[in-house]
Enzyme design. Structure first.
Site, PDB file in Angstrom:
ATOM      1  N   ILE A  10      37.562  39.812  53.753  1.00  0.00           N
ATOM      2  CA  ILE A  10      37.293  39.864  52.375  1.00  0.00           C
ATOM      3  C   ILE A  10      37.449  41.581  51.969  1.00  0.00           C
ATOM      4  O   ILE A  10      36.657  42.496  52.436  1.00  0.00           O
ATOM      5  CB  ILE A  10      35.904  39.388  52.209  1.00  0.00           C
ATOM      6  CG1 ILE A  10      35.696  38.233  52.554  1.00  0.00           C
ATOM      7  CG2 ILE A  10      35.680  39.752  50.674  1.00  0.00           C
ATOM      8  CD1 ILE A  10      35.008  38.211  53.647  1.00  0.00           C
ATOM      9  N   ASN A  90      40.248  41.145  47.142  1.00  0.00           N
ATOM     10  CA  ASN A  90      39.456  41.222  45.905  1.00  0.00           C
ATOM     11  C   ASN A  90      39.206  42.692  45.406  1.00  0.00           C
ATOM     12  O   ASN A  90      39.071  43.031  44.248  1.00  0.00           O
ATOM     13  CB  ASN A  90      38.030  40.575  46.473  1.00  0.00           C
ATOM     14  CG  ASN A  90      36.813  41.141  45.154  1.00  0.00           C
ATOM     15  OD1 ASN A  90      36.821  40.648  44.282  1.00  0.00           O
ATOM     16  ND2 ASN A  90      36.295  42.068  46.018  1.00  0.00           N
ATOM     17  N   TYR A 156      45.266  48.551  33.054  1.00  0.00           N
ATOM     18  CA  TYR A 156      44.423  47.489  33.961  1.00  0.00           C
ATOM     19  C   TYR A 156      45.178  46.301  33.938  1.00  0.00           C
ATOM     20  O   TYR A 156      45.339  45.432  34.892  1.00  0.00           O
ATOM     21  CB  TYR A 156      43.090  47.566  33.495  1.00  0.00           C
ATOM     22  CG  TYR A 156      42.439  46.533  34.390  1.00  0.00           C
ATOM     23  CD1 TYR A 156      42.002  46.747  35.574  1.00  0.00           C
ATOM     24  CD2 TYR A 156      41.664  45.552  33.790  1.00  0.00           C
ATOM     25  CE1 TYR A 156      41.402  45.901  36.425  1.00  0.00           C
ATOM     26  CE2 TYR A 156      40.968  44.474  34.343  1.00  0.00           C
ATOM     27  CZ  TYR A 156      40.798  44.621  35.638  1.00  0.00           C
ATOM     28  OH  TYR A 156      39.875  43.567  36.392  1.00  0.00           O
ATOM     29  N   LYS A 160      46.745  43.826  36.721  1.00  0.00           N
ATOM     30  CA  LYS A 160      46.339  42.344  36.907  1.00  0.00           C
ATOM     31  C   LYS A 160      47.687  41.091  36.520  1.00  0.00           C
ATOM     32  O   LYS A 160      47.774  40.181  37.160  1.00  0.00           O
ATOM     33  CB  LYS A 160      45.108  41.966  36.042  1.00  0.00           C
ATOM     34  CG  LYS A 160      43.954  42.694  36.857  1.00  0.00           C
ATOM     35  CD  LYS A 160      43.637  42.103  38.119  1.00  0.00           C
ATOM     36  CE  LYS A 160      42.340  42.935  38.761  1.00  0.00           C
ATOM     37  NZ  LYS A 160      42.121  42.418  40.228  1.00  0.00           N
ATOM     38  N   VAL A 189      32.397  39.096  34.321  1.00  0.00           N
ATOM     39  CA  VAL A 189      31.520  38.910  35.594  1.00  0.00           C
ATOM     40  C   VAL A 189      30.465  40.183  35.575  1.00  0.00           C
ATOM     41  O   VAL A 189      31.154  41.202  35.640  1.00  0.00           O
ATOM     42  CB  VAL A 189      32.395  38.791  36.859  1.00  0.00           C
ATOM     43  CG1 VAL A 189      31.274  38.280  38.063  1.00  0.00           C
ATOM     44  CG2 VAL A 189      33.420  37.716  36.621  1.00  0.00           C
TER      45      VAL A 189
HETATM   46  P1  NDP Z   1      32.851  45.682  41.835  1.00  0.00           P
HETATM   47  O1  NDP Z   1      32.929  47.311  41.263  1.00  0.00           O
HETATM   48  O2  NDP Z   1      31.395  45.377  41.938  1.00  0.00           O
HETATM   49  O3  NDP Z   1      33.434  45.472  43.193  1.00  0.00           O
HETATM   50  C1  NDP Z   1      34.748  46.302  43.382  1.00  0.00           C
HETATM   51  C2  NDP Z   1      34.869  46.281  45.205  1.00  0.00           C
HETATM   52  O4  NDP Z   1      36.070  46.891  45.318  1.00  0.00           O
HETATM   53  C3  NDP Z   1      34.075  47.198  45.741  1.00  0.00           C
HETATM   54  O5  NDP Z   1      33.427  46.641  47.013  1.00  0.00           O
HETATM   55  C4  NDP Z   1      34.636  48.277  45.834  1.00  0.00           C
HETATM   56  O6  NDP Z   1      34.398  48.980  47.145  1.00  0.00           O
HETATM   57  C5  NDP Z   1      36.086  47.822  46.424  1.00  0.00           C
HETATM   58  N1  NDP Z   1      37.311  48.764  46.230  1.00  0.00           N
HETATM   59  C6  NDP Z   1      37.468  49.555  45.042  1.00  0.00           C
HETATM   60  N2  NDP Z   1      38.300  50.300  45.529  1.00  0.00           N
HETATM   61  C7  NDP Z   1      38.820  50.312  46.508  1.00  0.00           C
HETATM   62  C8  NDP Z   1      39.646  50.698  47.561  1.00  0.00           C
HETATM   63  N3  NDP Z   1      40.443  51.945  47.421  1.00  0.00           N
HETATM   64  N4  NDP Z   1      39.767  50.418  49.042  1.00  0.00           N
HETATM   65  C9  NDP Z   1      38.904  49.437  49.413  1.00  0.00           C
HETATM   66  N5  NDP Z   1      38.071  48.710  48.415  1.00  0.00           N
HETATM   67  C10 NDP Z   1      37.988  49.342  47.384  1.00  0.00           C
HETATM   68  O7  NDP Z   1      33.559  44.871  40.837  1.00  0.00           O
HETATM   69  P2  NDP Z   1      33.976  43.472  41.011  1.00  0.00           P
HETATM   70  O8  NDP Z   1      33.307  42.909  42.096  1.00  0.00           O
HETATM   71  O9  NDP Z   1      33.784  42.923  39.638  1.00  0.00           O
HETATM   72  O10 NDP Z   1      35.619  43.288  41.144  1.00  0.00           O
HETATM   73  C11 NDP Z   1      36.264  42.693  42.144  1.00  0.00           C
HETATM   74  C12 NDP Z   1      37.532  42.091  41.788  1.00  0.00           C
HETATM   75  O11 NDP Z   1      37.385  41.326  40.644  1.00  0.00           O
HETATM   76  C13 NDP Z   1      38.428  43.404  41.259  1.00  0.00           C
HETATM   77  O12 NDP Z   1      39.786  43.175  41.709  1.00  0.00           O
HETATM   78  C14 NDP Z   1      38.509  43.303  39.723  1.00  0.00           C
HETATM   79  O13 NDP Z   1      39.375  43.766  39.193  1.00  0.00           O
HETATM   80  C15 NDP Z   1      38.342  41.751  39.635  1.00  0.00           C
HETATM   81  N6  NDP Z   1      37.801  41.133  38.269  1.00  0.00           N
HETATM   82  C16 NDP Z   1      36.454  41.558  38.060  1.00  0.00           C
HETATM   83  C17 NDP Z   1      36.028  41.049  36.897  1.00  0.00           C
HETATM   84  C18 NDP Z   1      34.632  41.322  36.236  1.00  0.00           C
HETATM   85  O14 NDP Z   1      34.351  41.036  34.924  1.00  0.00           O
HETATM   86  N7  NDP Z   1      33.764  41.962  37.011  1.00  0.00           N
HETATM   87  C19 NDP Z   1      36.608  39.837  35.956  1.00  0.00           C
HETATM   88  C20 NDP Z   1      37.973  39.882  36.549  1.00  0.00           C
HETATM   89  C21 NDP Z   1      38.434  40.188  37.693  1.00  0.00           C
HETATM   90  P3  NDP Z   1      34.009  50.545  47.438  1.00  0.00           P
HETATM   91  O15 NDP Z   1      33.968  51.105  46.521  1.00  0.00           O
HETATM   92  O16 NDP Z   1      33.077  50.527  48.686  1.00  0.00           O
HETATM   93  O17 NDP Z   1      35.290  50.691  48.120  1.00  0.00           O
HETATM   94  C1  8X3 Z   2      37.909  42.033  34.286  1.00  0.00           C
HETATM   95  C2  8X3 Z   2      37.739  41.178  33.230  1.00  0.00           C
HETATM   96  O1  8X3 Z   2      38.357  41.374  30.505  1.00  0.00           O
HETATM   97  O2  8X3 Z   2      36.956  43.171  31.562  1.00  0.00           O
HETATM   98  O3  8X3 Z   2      39.074  41.944  34.823  1.00  0.00           O
HETATM   99  O4  8X3 Z   2      39.471  43.186  31.957  1.00  0.00           O
HETATM  100  S1  8X3 Z   2      38.015  42.330  31.508  1.00  0.00           S
END
Ligand code: NDP
Ligand code: 8X3
Length: 256
Positions: A10, A90, A156, A160, A189
């Site tokens: 993951i 992710n 962004y 995506k 989320v």
């Molecule tokens: P968080 O910010 O809570 O988590 C993001 C994760 O990505 C962290 O674990 C971070 O770990 C990791 N990460 C970021 N950059 C890097 C890097 N360069 N190398 C390794 N790991 C990295 O956000 P979410 O859980 O919400 O996001 C997870 C995914 O879901 C993303 O791809 C986001 O675009 C997508 N998403 C989120 C939505 C939302 O509304 N929250 C909706 C739709 C999609 P660390 O900083 O420790 O490296």
């Molecule tokens: C994260 C959802 O709508 O903030 O991908 O872009 S949104």
């Protein structure tokens, strides 16, 4: 179908959707490889995996933007961990919400390098082993931003949309193998996502979810568990998940 004996990698397991997914896969019996940049957080998630589900885990403190580091970390895993069955791509972020003509180029680089190139680096490193072993699941975390574009979302949303194209492309490339390729595309989320997007401005981040019940990382993890536990002939291509109060990127019902 239990996930007993399966090995899952993951990315972005230190927070939000990735952390919830690591825990959910471990709960179903998988051993989990936790990848992210913040090593201490990976250790904490690993301890939780062990304590709650007595599952095996290993931490890979890696930046997905560094191709060589990704390759060295994954190829250097102990033998047991090499046979990755489930890859959850992710790791990702949004940085800023500016108009393109006012945008910060460093923010663009960060999003493009992480969300597109990082996903490709990890996929390129892990999938050949899946092909060799004739089994595997790849689940890419896209977004509603991969289907729609909203004001200030420009780069962004482009990353995506690219994830959506890469998911479809990989599924075509692997159609003559037993490997399944899926995408999970959430709307709002509540994680650290908006805090990262607004560079630590917690109040602004909170406002994104104001007046509605947003999704949680666990809601997304439930769907991921569903996808990877289908019988081998069933491939879920794409799932869009909204909170009930959201109908599109721009249509969100908020209570006063
Ligand atoms: P968080 O910010 O809570 O988590 C993001 C994760 O990505 C962290 O674990 C971070 O770990 C990791 N990460 C970021 N950059 C890097 C890097 N360069 N190398 C390794 N790991 C990295 O956000 P979410 O859980 O919400 O996001 C997870 C995914 O879901 C993303 O791809 C986001 O675009 C997508 N998403 C989120 C939505 C939302 O509304 N929250 C909706 C739709 C999609 P660390 O900083 O420790 O490296
Ligand atoms: C994260 C959802 O709508 O903030 O991908 O872009 S949104």
């Amino acid at each position: 179908m239990s996930l007993n004996g399966r090995i899952a990698l993951i990315t972005g397991a230190t927070s939000g959707i990735g952390k919830a997914t690591a825990l959910a896969l471990a709960r179903e019996g998988a051993s989990v490889i936790l990848l992210g940049r913040r090593g201490e957080r990976l250790e904490e998630v690993g301890q939780e995996v062990k304590k709650r589900y007595n599952a095996s885990w290993i931490a890979l403190p890696v930046d997905v933007r560094e191709l060589q580091a990704v390759k060295t970390a994954i190829k250097g895993l102990p033998e047991y961990w090499q046979k990755i069955d489930i890859l959850i791509n992710n790791a990702g972020l949004a940085a800023g919400l500016s108009k393109i003509h006012e945008g910060d180029v460093e923010d663009w680089e960060k999003m493009i390098d992480t969300n597109i190139k990082g996903l490709l680096y990890v996929t390129r490193t892990v999938v050949p082993g899946m092909v060799e072993r004739g089994r595997g699941d790849v689940v890419n975390i896209g977004s509603i931003a991969g289907h729609e574009v909203y004001p200030g979302g420009n780069v962004y949303c482009a990353t995506k949309h690219a994830v959506d194209a890469l998911t479809k492309g990989l599924r075509i490339d692997l159609v003559d193998t037993p490997i399944r390729v899926s995408s999970v595309d959430p709307g709002l989320v509540e994680t650290e996502f908006s805090i990262v997007r607004f560079k630590g401005d917690i109040e602004r981040a909170k406002n994104v979810y104001k007046g509605l019940k947003p999704l949680t990382g666990e809601d997304i993890a439930d769907t991921i568990v569903f996808i990877v536990s289908r019988p081998p002939h069933v491939q879920i291509a794409d799932v869009i998940i909204f909170p009930t109060a959201q109908a599109s990127s721009m249509v969100v019902h908020r209570e006063e």
